[in-house]
Structures are given as structure tokens and as C-alpha cells.
Scaffold this motif. Structure first.
Motif, PDB file in Angstrom:
ATOM      1  N   LEU A 228       8.782   9.970  53.259  1.00 29.29           N
ATOM      2  CA  LEU A 228       9.077   8.851  52.260  1.00 29.29           C
ATOM      3  C   LEU A 228      11.052   8.967  52.250  1.00 29.29           C
ATOM      4  N   ALA A 229      11.089  10.261  52.650  1.00 25.04           N
ATOM      5  CA  ALA A 229      12.842  10.563  52.843  1.00 25.04           C
ATOM      6  C   ALA A 229      12.960   9.318  54.298  1.00 25.04           C
ATOM      7  N   ALA A 230      12.280  10.116  55.381  1.00 25.47           N
ATOM      8  CA  ALA A 230      12.346   8.971  56.562  1.00 25.47           C
ATOM      9  C   ALA A 230      12.472   7.235  56.196  1.00 25.47           C
ATOM     10  N   SER A 231      12.252   6.936  55.352  1.00 25.73           N
ATOM     11  CA  SER A 231      11.859   5.697  55.364  1.00 25.73           C
ATOM     12  C   SER A 231      12.401   5.000  54.476  1.00 25.73           C
ATOM     13  N   ASP A 232      13.371   5.897  53.750  1.00 26.39           N
ATOM     14  CA  ASP A 232      14.729   5.720  52.532  1.00 26.39           C
ATOM     15  C   ASP A 232      15.883   4.887  53.352  1.00 26.39           C
ATOM     16  N   THR A 233      15.852   2.813  52.904  1.00 23.76           N
ATOM     17  CA  THR A 233      16.865   2.152  53.626  1.00 23.76           C
ATOM     18  C   THR A 233      17.923   2.667  53.726  1.00 23.76           C
ATOM     19  N   SER A 234      18.768   3.745  53.094  1.00 23.37           N
ATOM     20  CA  SER A 234      19.926   3.817  53.163  1.00 23.37           C
ATOM     21  C   SER A 234      20.611   4.847  54.660  1.00 23.37           C
ATOM     22  N   ARG A 235      19.642   5.621  54.710  1.00 26.78           N
ATOM     23  CA  ARG A 235      19.533   6.483  55.614  1.00 26.78           C
ATOM     24  C   ARG A 235      18.700   6.212  57.143  1.00 26.78           C
ATOM     25  N   ARG A 236      17.658   4.740  56.758  1.00 21.25           N
ATOM     26  CA  ARG A 236      17.786   4.104  58.327  1.00 21.25           C
ATOM     27  C   ARG A 236      19.418   3.295  58.504  1.00 21.25           C
ATOM     28  N   ARG A 237      20.020   2.896  57.795  1.00 25.40           N
ATOM     29  CA  ARG A 237      21.163   1.913  58.011  1.00 25.40           C
ATOM     30  C   ARG A 237      21.578   2.500  58.797  1.00 25.40           C
ATOM     31  N   LYS A 238      22.672   4.039  58.419  1.00 27.49           N
ATOM     32  CA  LYS A 238      22.625   5.025  59.756  1.00 27.49           C
ATOM     33  C   LYS A 238      22.026   4.961  61.154  1.00 27.49           C
ATOM     34  N   GLU A 239      20.920   4.971  61.292  1.00 30.01           N
ATOM     35  CA  GLU A 239      20.309   5.463  62.901  1.00 30.01           C
ATOM     36  C   GLU A 239      18.633   4.147  62.565  1.00 30.01           C
ATOM     37  N   PRO A 240      19.374   2.543  63.335  1.00 28.40           N
ATOM     38  CA  PRO A 240      18.711   1.773  63.118  1.00 28.40           C
ATOM     39  C   PRO A 240      17.434   2.392  64.409  1.00 28.40           C
TER      40      PRO A 240
END
Ligand SMILES: [Zn+2]
Length: 324
Positions: A228-240
Motif C-alpha cells: 500500500l505504501a509503495a503504490s502511493d502515487t506521491s511516492r511513485r512520482r519520485k522514482e517512476p
């Protein structure tokens, strides 16, 4: 160190061990250790098949645990079979003593050979430092993997008992956690080369059974929360994602949970501090996430590992200061 610094109080097992043996005659005929038999010695120790007669004051000075054990009432005992009188306390078969005064234990011999109190603390410190390295209180990549060469996994049982006896409670969470990884050995105990069996106390055995199932639950919770944490959009923006975000589509998520669930078959013991990725065959790993998303998932797992590590003592009913 978060352990209690007050002198060790004998636990129930130790008290039973001492009082039980003190009330009885020496059952078999142990072999006398000529080098550690002083006719004017004030206490007789019977460790398995060997008996020693040494000085109580020196013994207590070198091995503080005896101070507690010998403070209990000690009736005069005699060896009925061999008509030998022991006008002094006799301590036999105390499992707690075995660790300290094994027949060939150099610290034990040196303590009495030298007559000084400088050797044993040094040796004890060296041994405990080594155990702290193997059973650290901080979550870090271990410098020595467990079990080290020459150690059996059930050695963790002995470490638990040493930690209890010496009051080094910071060793307990990891030592008990290692015990949770044992199969039948957890009840059978650690068996020395001479056949002597050392087991966990009933209390610690119970703690391990409770913690084992709770830590298994935590292992799966940890996968879920990390996902759930890894799928968070804001987190994924940092490392696409390198696969154009397909790692996080609904179909991929379904695949992830199928994979995570599949590890249940291979997880016989709770391993909450091992990355999910490390349980997977390469082909499954490579078709679940891209490398960037696996890296992000690992980071989320590591955040969860840190939180769980802080809570680890509580799984065994321990409340340690300065843990972690
Ligand atoms: Zn990806």
C-alpha cells in the motif's frame, strides 16, 4: 543496555534445581577432579559426572550467580553409595552451572588456578560481546549470519538461558526470535556433545509459541502495508515505474497478492525481517515488478522492519530501555 542492573535473582527453575538437589544424596558416583578438589573447600559442585570441591567465597566472587544459588538453605549432604561425607553444601546438576563450569571450561579452571578475580570478568565480557554481535539490539545487516559455522540453530536456547542468568536482557529478543525459527528442537532443547540436554524454561517456551504465531501474522501484514505504501502515487512520482506504471495496475496488484500469498507455503517460520523478494524465484520476481518498483517496495518494507524491530521485545513480554 536496557537490562536490569540489579543482581540476578534465581528464577523458579534455578531454585528448584538447587533445593531439589540439596535435599538428596548424590545419586551416582561422579569422578573427582583432582586439580579442583581442595580438602578444605567449602562447597562441592557436581557437574554431570565430575565433582569439584572449591571455596565458596572465591566461587561467588568469580561467578556471581552462585551468590544467589548458595544463599538458599543448604543441608549437609552425604554420598550414600560411597560413604563420603560432605560437610558443606553440595550443588549438583544445576543446568545453570553447566554453562559456567563445564568440565573443560577454561574460565572455571583459571578462576581457581589463579586465585584472582581478574580473569573471569575478562573472559565473560569477551563471550558476552560476541553474543551481542550475534544477537544485536539494533536492526542492522548482521556481521555474522545465524547460525555461525559450528553452531546449531538450537544454540539460541542456550543464549536465552545465559541472558536470563547474566541479566543481559538485551540479548533476549533476538535469541527468543531465533528460538521461534526452530522446529521440534524448540521443545527438545539443545543437546551437548556429551548428551546433556538444555531446554528453555516453560515460561520462555510459552512466550515463543505465542510470539511465533503473532510474528507470522506480522509478516503478512508487513507485505500488505508495504504494498500500500509503495503504490502511493506521491511516492511513485519520485522514482517512476520503468514499465509505464503497469506494476501498479489492478491486474498487477492481483498478481502481487497471489505471489505474496504463495510464500505462505515456503514460510514455515515467521521471518518478518526478510524481504518478500528474497523468497521468490527469479522468474517470479522479474515478472511481478520492475527493478525500480522492487527497490521502492524494499524501502517500504525496511520502514516496516524498523517499526516492528522496535516492538520486538514486546512480543516476548519484555520491556527494554534503549532497545534498538
Ligand atoms: Zn514498475
Amino acid at each position: 543496555m536496557g537490562q536490569n542492573s540489579s543482581p540476578h535473582k534465581p528464577n523458579r527453575t534455578e531454585v528448584l534445581a538447587v533445593t531439589g538437589m540439596a535435599q538428596n544424596v548424590v545419586a551416582s558416583s561422579p569422578e573427582r577432579d583432582d586439580k579442583l578438589w581442595f580438602d578444605d573447600g567449602t562447597v562441592v559442585l557436581v557437574v554431570q559426572d565430575t565433582e569439584f570441591r572449591v571455596y565458596r567465597g572465591l566461587l561467588e566472587d568469580q561467578f556471581p550467580i552462585f551468590k544467589n544459588l548458595l544463599s538458599l538453605p543448604q543441608p549437609v549432604t552425604h554420598d550414600r553409595d560411597n560413604h563420603r561425607d560432605y560437610p558443606c553444601p553440595v550443588v549438583t546438576h544445576a543446568s545453570s552451572c553447566k554453562n559456567l563450569c563445564a568440565r573443560r571450561s577454561r574460565p572455571f579452571r583459571r578462576a581457581f588456578a589463579s586465585g584472582t578475580s581478574t580473569t573471569w570478568p575478562d573472559v565473560e565480557k569477551e563471550a558476552l560481546d560476541y553474543l551481542k554481535m550475534l544477537f544485536p539490539s539494533a536492526l542492522s545487516r548482521p556481521t555474522i549470519s545465524w547460525p555461525p559455522k559450528g553452531f546449531h540453530p538450537s544454540s539460541a536456547i542456550v543464549v536465552v538461558n545465559i541472558a536470563r542468568l547474566t541479566g543481559k536482557h538485551s540479548l533476549l529478543p533476538i535469541a527468543l526470535y531465533r528460538c521461534c525459527q526452530l522446529d521440534a528442537n524448540i521443545t527438545q532443547g539443545f543437546i551437548y556433545s556429551d548428551g546433556y540436554r538444555e531446554t528453555l524454561s516453560w515460561e520462555d517456551l510459552g512466550r515463543c509459541f505465542v510470539a511465533r504465531s503473532r510474528l507470522t501474522q506480522e509478516t503478512y501484514r508487513l507485505y500488505t502495508r508495504s504494498f500500500l505504501a509503495a503504490s502511493d502515487t506521491s511516492r511513485r512520482r519520485k522514482e517512476p515505474c520503468r514499465s509505464n506504471n503497469t506494476c501498479w495496475e489492478a491486474v498487477a496488484a492481483k498478481k502481487f497478492f497471489t505471489v505474496a500469498n504463495g510464500t505462505a507455503d515456503s514460510l514455515e517460520h515467521p521471518l518478518p525481517f526478510v524481504h518478500l523478494e528474497d523468497h521468490l524465484p527469479d522468474d517470479v520476481r522479474d515478472t511481478t515488478f520492475c527493478d525500480t518498483c522492487w527497490k521502492m517496495f524494499r524501502e517500504c518494507e525496511e520502514e516496516e522492519h524498523r517499526v516492528l524491530w522496535q516492538r520486538l521485545p514486546s512480543f516476548f513480554g519484555l520491556d527494554l530501555l534503549n532497545w534498538g
